[in-house]
Scaffold this active site. Structure first.
Site, short mmCIF file in Angstrom:
data_model
loop_
_atom_site.label_atom_id
_atom_site.label_comp_id
_atom_site.label_asym_id
_atom_site.label_seq_id
_atom_site.Cartn_x
_atom_site.Cartn_y
_atom_site.Cartn_z
N VAL A 11 15.86 2.80 4.53
CA VAL A 11 15.84 1.36 4.31
C VAL A 11 14.75 0.98 3.30
O VAL A 11 14.99 0.31 2.30
CB VAL A 11 15.63 0.62 5.65
CG1 VAL A 11 15.33 -0.86 5.42
CG2 VAL A 11 16.88 0.77 6.51
N GLU A 154 18.27 -5.44 8.21
CA GLU A 154 18.96 -4.71 7.15
C GLU A 154 20.33 -4.25 7.63
O GLU A 154 20.47 -3.78 8.74
CB GLU A 154 18.11 -3.50 6.73
CG GLU A 154 18.68 -2.71 5.60
CD GLU A 154 19.03 -3.60 4.41
OE1 GLU A 154 18.13 -4.24 3.87
OE2 GLU A 154 20.22 -3.65 4.04
N GLU A 158 24.14 4.01 5.16
CA GLU A 158 23.79 5.26 4.48
C GLU A 158 25.05 5.77 3.79
O GLU A 158 26.15 5.65 4.31
CB GLU A 158 23.27 6.29 5.48
CG GLU A 158 21.87 5.97 5.91
CD GLU A 158 21.32 6.94 6.95
OE1 GLU A 158 21.74 8.10 6.97
OE2 GLU A 158 20.47 6.50 7.75
N PHE A 255 36.81 0.22 10.43
CA PHE A 255 36.14 0.73 11.62
C PHE A 255 37.06 1.02 12.79
O PHE A 255 36.64 0.94 13.95
CB PHE A 255 35.00 -0.23 12.05
CG PHE A 255 33.69 0.20 11.46
CD1 PHE A 255 33.40 -0.07 10.14
CD2 PHE A 255 32.78 0.92 12.21
CE1 PHE A 255 32.22 0.37 9.57
CE2 PHE A 255 31.60 1.37 11.66
CZ PHE A 255 31.33 1.08 10.33
N ILE A 256 38.31 1.36 12.50
CA ILE A 256 39.18 1.80 13.60
C ILE A 256 39.72 3.21 13.31
O ILE A 256 40.85 3.53 13.67
CB ILE A 256 40.31 0.79 13.91
CG1 ILE A 256 41.13 0.47 12.66
CG2 ILE A 256 39.76 -0.48 14.54
CD1 ILE A 256 42.46 -0.23 12.96
N GLY A 259 37.78 9.55 15.74
CA GLY A 259 36.99 10.68 15.26
C GLY A 259 36.21 11.34 16.38
O GLY A 259 36.57 11.24 17.56
N CYS A 266 21.41 4.69 13.69
CA CYS A 266 21.48 3.27 14.09
C CYS A 266 22.37 3.00 15.29
O CYS A 266 21.87 2.55 16.32
CB CYS A 266 21.93 2.44 12.90
SG CYS A 266 20.69 2.42 11.60
N LYS A 269 21.29 4.39 18.81
CA LYS A 269 20.04 3.83 19.36
C LYS A 269 20.14 2.32 19.55
O LYS A 269 19.59 1.78 20.50
CB LYS A 269 18.86 4.23 18.47
CG LYS A 269 18.40 3.19 17.49
CD LYS A 269 17.12 3.58 16.79
CE LYS A 269 17.01 2.93 15.43
NZ LYS A 269 17.12 1.49 15.39
N1 LIG Z 1 19.09 4.12 8.13
C1 LIG Z 1 19.91 3.09 8.14
O1 LIG Z 1 21.08 3.20 7.76
C2 LIG Z 1 19.44 1.76 8.63
C3 LIG Z 1 20.22 0.62 8.38
C4 LIG Z 1 19.78 -0.62 8.83
C5 LIG Z 1 18.61 -0.71 9.57
N2 LIG Z 1 17.88 0.41 9.83
C6 LIG Z 1 16.63 0.26 10.59
O2 LIG Z 1 15.56 0.28 9.64
C7 LIG Z 1 14.42 0.94 10.20
C8 LIG Z 1 14.03 2.11 9.32
O3 LIG Z 1 15.08 3.04 9.32
P1 LIG Z 1 15.14 4.28 8.31
O4 LIG Z 1 16.43 4.95 8.53
O5 LIG Z 1 14.74 3.83 6.97
O6 LIG Z 1 13.96 5.18 8.92
P2 LIG Z 1 13.38 6.53 8.31
O7 LIG Z 1 13.02 7.36 9.49
O8 LIG Z 1 14.30 7.08 7.28
O9 LIG Z 1 12.06 6.07 7.54
C9 LIG Z 1 10.95 5.52 8.18
C10 LIG Z 1 9.75 5.76 7.29
O10 LIG Z 1 8.64 5.04 7.84
C11 LIG Z 1 7.48 5.83 7.67
N3 LIG Z 1 6.41 5.33 8.56
C12 LIG Z 1 6.26 5.54 9.89
N4 LIG Z 1 5.15 4.90 10.33
C13 LIG Z 1 4.63 4.25 9.25
C14 LIG Z 1 3.50 3.39 9.06
N5 LIG Z 1 2.69 3.09 10.08
N6 LIG Z 1 3.26 2.91 7.83
C15 LIG Z 1 4.09 3.23 6.80
N7 LIG Z 1 5.16 4.04 6.92
C16 LIG Z 1 5.44 4.52 8.14
C17 LIG Z 1 7.96 7.23 7.94
O11 LIG Z 1 7.05 8.19 7.44
C18 LIG Z 1 9.31 7.22 7.22
O12 LIG Z 1 9.18 7.62 5.87
C19 LIG Z 1 14.82 1.32 11.61
O13 LIG Z 1 14.42 0.29 12.50
C20 LIG Z 1 16.33 1.39 11.55
O14 LIG Z 1 16.94 1.15 12.80
C21 LIG Z 1 18.27 1.63 9.36
#
Ligand SMILES: NC(=O)c1ccc[n+]([C@@H]2O[C@H](COP(=O)([O-])OP(=O)(O)OC[C@H]3O[C@@H](n4cnc5c(N)ncnc54)[C@H](O)[C@@H]3O)[C@@H](O)[C@H]2O)c1
Length: 451
Positions: A11, A154, A158, A255-256, A259, A266, A269
């Site tokens: 993100v 967000e 991915e 989304f139907i 699989g 996401c 969790k």
């Molecule tokens: N991945 C997705 O498709 C997606 C989509 C929408 C929302 N989200 C949400 O967005 C959030 C982030 O997801 P993600 O997939 O990008 O996570 P990720 O695990 O890919 O990245 C998280 C990053 O945060 C860093 N981090 C941890 N603690 C930190 C701190 N104190 N200061 C600075 N950086 C720090 C980590 O080192 C890592 O690089 C989550 O809450 C997730 O649920 C994810």
């Protein structure tokens, strides 16, 4: 505009690069020093189509910089986006320790008005909790800078994260301040041209919108998987049923797809977190419970198929696995169905030969080198000496394989397909034993007799 982004994962990095690409000055802060060094060189640590190019462009233009220093990130920007992970704790609630640690650094270094914007997926009420924490922190040190805490969840996917960030369906903003409404309009101006995608609401509704959206999508997947399992048992073909129901404009085709269950960082969790939130608030969440339980069962489906066909003792058997990532166009294996398959095969004594176009390194990071797993560099190599083929991810490269070569390579021509890529009648015609998801006729051969 002067923006800092905390967290350079899927993100944070995508949003940072996309913001820098339209001219904002973006500092991306992460505690992972190795990742920050990689990014300074323009080296993206995970696979996401189109991301490398814009990260490199941002670094070269000087608009996108990376640091491990929280002071630099807080002091030099007005808009502080929090994009850190919120992984599940043992009780299914999200772990907010990374988020709160960012908030504490903001308190430590705040040097003027800041807009703190949370993009991580968090429980309803987190913006209020963050506001209270910053207020308390400043009071303790006798400081009094003005600040706003907003929720800006967000919705990127991915695999198409860059395209989604550039062209979002909607931009949800939870805020209680008119000033920030105007600021958000300016931050997102480049992504809001075609129609007004900005939707302003209170922070709690914004936080709830994110969970509700993911829960709805997960529900669609578990629903179709449940229907697929019924279809299979009664001799119907879910692919025909899917098209039949998708044609109803109230239902739609998105989304139907049946699989091997949803995975990723996401849906699993967030469904659990919303269930936890509901229970903590004294509310029923029976649909969410069913969605989660159905998904867990579905993730065992592929292994069950293999065991049903090859027996529960897989000693001496080798399974070729095509696809490890939880979906195509990503290297992410968090909660991927492939992991359930691998672990089930190993627990029955079997071996695997695995191939994924992008997730091989990630897989090595999770499982390392093991005697019962061979990493290979092509889909054809995975088949060599294997007893059956299992497909976990619908990468395009798996859609039109050389079936004769598959037949020749496998000791028995068996395909277990967790993504319904192939036509069962064609495979039957060319002598391949084929098991899809919910394809009753391909499993039973004939429909059951009706009384
Ligand atoms: N991945 C997705 O498709 C997606 C989509 C929408 C929302 N989200 C949400 O967005 C959030 C982030 O997801 P993600 O997939 O990008 O996570 P990720 O695990 O890919 O990245 C998280 C990053 O945060 C860093 N981090 C941890 N603690 C930190 C701190 N104190 N200061 C600075 N950086 C720090 C980590 O080192 C890592 O690089 C989550 O809450 C997730 O649920 C994810």
């Amino acid at each position: 505009m002067r923006i800092s982004i905390f967290g350079s994962g899927y993100v944070g990095l995508v949003q940072a690069a996309v913001f820098a690409d339209v001219g904002h000055r973006v500092i991306c802060m992460d505690i992972d020093a190795h990742r920050v060094e990689q990014l300074k060189r323009g080296d993206v640590p995970f696979f996401e189509p189109g991301l490398s190019e814009i990260v490199i462009r941002g670094v070269q233009s000087g608009l996108l910089t990376f640091t491990t220093d929280t002071k630099t990130a807080v002091e030099n920007s007005d808009f502080l986006f929090i994009c850190v992970g919120t992984p599940p704790l043992g009780d299914d609630s999200p772990n907010l320790k990374h988020l709160m640690s960012v908030v504490d650094s903001i308190v430590e270094h705040i040097n003027g008005r800041k807009v703190v914007i949370n993009k991580s997926t968090v429980p309803v009420g987190t913006a209020d909790a963050v506001t209270a924490r910053i207020t308390k922190g400043m009071l303790q040190d006798g400081r009094n800078h003005s600040f706003e805490v907003c929720s800006n969840p967000e919705f990127l996917k991915e695999g198409s994260a860059v395209a989604d960030a550039r062209n979002p369906d909607r931009i949800i903003v939870g805020t209680r301040s008119n000033d920030t409404v105007e600021e958000f309009r300016r931050i997102y101006a480049a992504f809001n041209r075609n129609r007004d995608k900005l939707m302003f609401m209170d922070p709690r509704s914004a936080e709830m919108t994110k969970y509700a959206a993911n829960a709805m999508l997960a529900t669609k997947i578990s629903f179709i998987n449940e229907i697929a399992n019924i279809a299979e048992t009664v001799g119907a073909d879910i692919e025909l049923v899917r098209q039949g129901i998708g044609a109803d404009s109230r239902i739609g085709y998105q989304f139907i797809y049946p699989g091997a269950g949803y995975g990723g960082s996401c849906f699993p969790k967030d469904v659990r977190a919303l269930k936890h939130l509901a229970h903590a608030a004294g509310c029923e969440a029976s649909i969410l419970t069913a969605v989660h339980d159905t998904n867990q069962r579905q993730k065992n489906k592929l292994a069950e198929r293999v065991i049903a066909r090859l027996g529960a003792n897989l000693k001496g058997k080798t399974i070729a696995v095509w696809g490890l990532a939880f979906k195509p166009n990503t290297s992410d294996m968090r909660e991927a169905p492939s992991r359930f398959l691998l672990e089930n095969i190993w627990s029955c004594g079997g071996e695997v030969r695995v191939f994924d176009p992008e997730a091989m390194q990630v897989c090595k990071g999770i499982y390392g080198e093991r005697d019962d797993m061979t990493y290979v560099s092509s889909k054809d190599e995975a088949l060599e000496g294997a007893d059956c083929l299992v497909i976990c991810t619908e990468w395009k490269t798996f859609w039109s394989p050389d079936f004769e070569a598959i037949k020749k390579a496998l000791s028995e021509p068996i395909i277990v397909d967790g993504r319904n890529l192939y036509d069962p009648s064609y495979l039957a015609k060319i002598g391949i034993e084929y098991y899809g998801i919910g394809r009753g006729l391909s499993v039973t051969g004939t429909a059951p007799a009706l009384n």
